[in-house]
Design a protein around this motif. Sequence first.
Motif, PDB file in Angstrom:
ATOM      1  N   GLY A 133       0.804  -1.210   0.000  1.00  0.00           N
ATOM      2  CA  GLY A 133       0.000   0.000   0.000  1.00  0.00           C
ATOM      3  C   GLY A 133       0.839   1.262   0.000  1.00  0.00           C
ATOM      4  N   ALA A 134       0.297   2.308  -0.595  1.00  0.00           N
ATOM      5  CA  ALA A 134       1.019   3.570  -0.700  1.00  0.00           C
ATOM      6  C   ALA A 134       1.204   4.233   0.665  1.00  0.00           C
ATOM      7  CB  ALA A 134       0.267   4.521  -1.644  1.00  0.00           C
ATOM      8  N   LEU A 135       0.246   4.052   1.568  1.00  0.00           N
ATOM      9  CA  LEU A 135       0.349   4.691   2.886  1.00  0.00           C
ATOM     10  C   LEU A 135       1.522   4.132   3.671  1.00  0.00           C
ATOM     11  CD1 LEU A 135      -0.768   6.622   4.984  1.00  0.00           C
ATOM     12  CD2 LEU A 135      -2.335   4.808   5.745  1.00  0.00           C
ATOM     13  N   ASN A 136       1.669   2.817   3.681  1.00  0.00           N
ATOM     14  CA  ASN A 136       2.810   2.210   4.370  1.00  0.00           C
ATOM     15  C   ASN A 136       4.132   2.657   3.758  1.00  0.00           C
ATOM     16  OD1 ASN A 136       1.908   0.606   6.548  1.00  0.00           O
ATOM     17  ND2 ASN A 136       1.102  -0.926   5.139  1.00  0.00           N
ATOM     18  N   ALA A 137       4.190   2.687   2.437  1.00  0.00           N
ATOM     19  CA  ALA A 137       5.429   3.090   1.763  1.00  0.00           C
ATOM     20  C   ALA A 137       5.797   4.533   2.100  1.00  0.00           C
ATOM     21  CB  ALA A 137       5.257   2.931   0.249  1.00  0.00           C
ATOM     22  N   LEU A 138       4.818   5.423   2.106  1.00  0.00           N
ATOM     23  CA  LEU A 138       5.077   6.828   2.412  1.00  0.00           C
ATOM     24  C   LEU A 138       5.553   7.003   3.844  1.00  0.00           C
ATOM     25  CD1 LEU A 138       4.905   9.856   1.713  1.00  0.00           C
ATOM     26  CD2 LEU A 138       2.501   9.783   2.412  1.00  0.00           C
ATOM     27  N   LEU A 139       4.876   6.359   4.786  1.00  0.00           N
ATOM     28  CA  LEU A 139       5.253   6.505   6.199  1.00  0.00           C
ATOM     29  C   LEU A 139       6.610   5.866   6.487  1.00  0.00           C
ATOM     30  CD1 LEU A 139       1.814   5.862   7.957  1.00  0.00           C
ATOM     31  CD2 LEU A 139       2.907   8.043   7.417  1.00  0.00           C
ATOM     32  N   MET A 140       6.951   4.806   5.761  1.00  0.00           N
ATOM     33  CA  MET A 140       8.274   4.202   5.920  1.00  0.00           C
ATOM     34  C   MET A 140       9.358   5.139   5.420  1.00  0.00           C
ATOM     35  SD  MET A 140       8.515   1.023   7.234  1.00  0.00           S
ATOM     36  CE  MET A 140       9.835   0.164   6.375  1.00  0.00           C
ATOM     37  N   GLN A 141       9.125   5.782   4.291  1.00  0.00           N
ATOM     38  CA  GLN A 141      10.102   6.725   3.743  1.00  0.00           C
ATOM     39  C   GLN A 141      10.299   7.931   4.654  1.00  0.00           C
ATOM     40  OE1 GLN A 141       8.901   7.715  -0.244  1.00  0.00           O
ATOM     41  NE2 GLN A 141       9.355   5.679  -1.060  1.00  0.00           N
ATOM     42  N   LEU A 142       9.232   8.325   5.336  1.00  0.00           N
ATOM     43  CA  LEU A 142       9.321   9.460   6.257  1.00  0.00           C
ATOM     44  C   LEU A 142       9.805   9.042   7.649  1.00  0.00           C
ATOM     45  CD1 LEU A 142       6.015  11.348   5.338  1.00  0.00           C
ATOM     46  CD2 LEU A 142       8.340  11.910   4.616  1.00  0.00           C
ATOM     47  N   SER A 143      10.088   7.758   7.809  1.00  0.00           N
ATOM     48  CA  SER A 143      10.572   7.190   9.083  1.00  0.00           C
ATOM     49  C   SER A 143       9.568   7.368  10.216  1.00  0.00           C
ATOM     50  CB  SER A 143      11.922   7.832   9.471  1.00  0.00           C
ATOM     51  OG  SER A 143      12.891   7.581   8.474  1.00  0.00           O
ATOM     52  N   ILE A 144       8.286   7.408   9.879  1.00  0.00           N
ATOM     53  CA  ILE A 144       7.252   7.521  10.903  1.00  0.00           C
ATOM     54  C   ILE A 144       6.920   6.138  11.473  1.00  0.00           C
ATOM     55  CG2 ILE A 144       4.838   8.178  11.317  1.00  0.00           C
ATOM     56  CD1 ILE A 144       5.171  10.353   9.228  1.00  0.00           C
ATOM     57  N   ILE A 145       6.985   5.114  10.631  1.00  0.00           N
ATOM     58  CA  ILE A 145       6.815   3.736  11.089  1.00  0.00           C
ATOM     59  C   ILE A 145       8.036   2.934  10.671  1.00  0.00           C
ATOM     60  CG2 ILE A 145       4.281   3.816  11.005  1.00  0.00           C
ATOM     61  CD1 ILE A 145       4.407   2.362   8.329  1.00  0.00           C
ATOM     62  N   ASP A 146       8.317   1.851  11.414  1.00  0.00           N
ATOM     63  CA  ASP A 146       9.494   1.035  11.096  1.00  0.00           C
ATOM     64  C   ASP A 146       9.134  -0.303  10.457  1.00  0.00           C
ATOM     65  OD1 ASP A 146       8.323  -0.099  13.265  1.00  0.00           O
ATOM     66  OD2 ASP A 146      10.041   0.160  14.612  1.00  0.00           O
ATOM     67  N   GLU A 147       7.829  -0.574  10.306  1.00  0.00           N
ATOM     68  CA  GLU A 147       7.381  -1.782   9.620  1.00  0.00           C
ATOM     69  C   GLU A 147       5.985  -1.557   9.054  1.00  0.00           C
ATOM     70  OE1 GLU A 147       5.680  -4.029  13.633  1.00  0.00           O
ATOM     71  OE2 GLU A 147       7.247  -4.953  12.417  1.00  0.00           O
ATOM     72  N   TYR A 148       5.654  -2.329   8.035  1.00  0.00           N
ATOM     73  CA  TYR A 148       4.341  -2.185   7.409  1.00  0.00           C
ATOM     74  C   TYR A 148       3.234  -2.595   8.383  1.00  0.00           C
ATOM     75  CZ  TYR A 148       5.959  -1.145   2.684  1.00  0.00           C
ATOM     76  OH  TYR A 148       6.496  -0.526   1.583  1.00  0.00           O
ATOM     77  N   LYS A 149       2.119  -1.875   8.322  1.00  0.00           N
ATOM     78  CA  LYS A 149       0.995  -2.138   9.214  1.00  0.00           C
ATOM     79  C   LYS A 149      -0.248  -2.514   8.428  1.00  0.00           C
ATOM     80  CE  LYS A 149       2.392   0.902  13.038  1.00  0.00           C
ATOM     81  NZ  LYS A 149       1.952   1.996  13.944  1.00  0.00           N
ATOM     82  N   SER A 150      -1.108  -3.264   9.096  1.00  0.00           N
ATOM     83  CA  SER A 150      -2.407  -3.605   8.521  1.00  0.00           C
ATOM     84  C   SER A 150      -3.415  -2.568   9.009  1.00  0.00           C
ATOM     85  CB  SER A 150      -2.839  -5.016   8.952  1.00  0.00           C
ATOM     86  OG  SER A 150      -4.120  -5.315   8.448  1.00  0.00           O
ATOM     87  N   TRP A 151      -3.651  -1.571   8.178  1.00  0.00           N
ATOM     88  CA  TRP A 151      -4.483  -0.436   8.597  1.00  0.00           C
ATOM     89  C   TRP A 151      -5.937  -0.817   8.801  1.00  0.00           C
ATOM     90  CZ3 TRP A 151      -1.665   3.408  10.218  1.00  0.00           C
ATOM     91  CH2 TRP A 151      -0.387   3.607   9.660  1.00  0.00           C
ATOM     92  N   LEU A 152      -6.369  -1.897   8.199  1.00  0.00           N
ATOM     93  CA  LEU A 152      -7.750  -2.344   8.350  1.00  0.00           C
ATOM     94  C   LEU A 152      -7.813  -3.621   9.188  1.00  0.00           C
ATOM     95  CD1 LEU A 152      -8.914  -1.809   4.642  1.00  0.00           C
ATOM     96  CD2 LEU A 152      -9.173  -0.236   6.574  1.00  0.00           C
ATOM     97  N   GLY A 153      -6.828  -3.820  10.048  1.00  0.00           N
ATOM     98  CA  GLY A 153      -6.713  -5.067  10.790  1.00  0.00           C
ATOM     99  C   GLY A 153      -7.441  -5.112  12.105  1.00  0.00           C
ATOM    100  N   THR A 154      -7.754  -3.958  12.711  1.00  0.00           N
ATOM    101  CA  THR A 154      -8.475  -3.926  13.983  1.00  0.00           C
ATOM    102  C   THR A 154      -9.756  -3.117  13.817  1.00  0.00           C
ATOM    103  OG1 THR A 154      -7.231  -1.969  14.724  1.00  0.00           O
ATOM    104  CG2 THR A 154      -6.343  -4.124  15.324  1.00  0.00           C
TER     105      THR A 154
END
Length: 293
Positions: A133-154
């Motif tokens: 997903g584009a959201l995970n890729a963007l946040l990873m590039q900005l160093s906001i998250i350190d691993e991909y997340k399941s945004w619709l998982g909970t």
Amino acid sequence: MKKELSEQKFAWIIILPALLIVFGIVVYPLVRTFIYTFQDMNLSLGGTGEFIGLANYATILGDEYFWKTVGRTAYFSLVSIALELILGITIALLLNENFRGKSFLIAIIIVPWAVPNIVSSSMWKWIYHPEYGALNALLMQLSIIDEYKSWLGTPLQAMNMVIIADVWKMTPLVVIFMLSALKLTNKSVYEASVVDGAGLLKRFFHITLPYLKPMILVIVVMRTMETFKVFDLIYVLTRGGPANGTMVLGYQAYTEVFENLNYSSGATYSYLIALLIVLLTVAYIKVLKRKET
């Protein structure tokens, strides 16, 4: 007299096809669906269409799951409308000023609203994809998250992500309405307030906001009706999951009919949604009349 009679007959001949279409597409399904609410039409359990009175309404209204679904729908509606109003008013205030490139910016802002619902929903499903997903890729590039997340998982996070998708699409509509309301404001009042030394926030709360209140009420009732009927966004993104965390009234009605084959329950859900919308509309009219008096 003969001429008038012939004109009347001609008028009826002209409108008769339209009346037949309206009756066949709108009136008959509404009446038939209403009849289902009083019958046993649960095909999965061998329903025979027997008349059972208000049993369907009593069953659904007495079910705790129904009220949880109403709560989820209300949460979706309240948060979406609040964010759309805040963003819409802010953007409209910006666009109400004169600056270079204003027309181009307005055209860009309107684009999300012009995108068909199913296309918009599919786009957001790709954005939220847990693996590419584009959201995970963007946040990873900005160093906001350190691993991909399941945004619709909970459940709660999935509902909030659906709300973001809805806000992105419908905020431009709020901007258009608010911008049109701002164009009708009396600029001389603003000029006088500036001369009197009124600050930005004071001008907004005492001058701008009262001008916008009637339009805000219109947007609130219109968007409330739409959010209580939301279906396509839920269908594409979550199918009501996870753990029924995004199961709203509109999608629940669909599930009852097309998955559970319970036509009576689905029809009852549909008419309960319509009843809630009518109550909200009546409340809106009362608030509007109170503002006018």
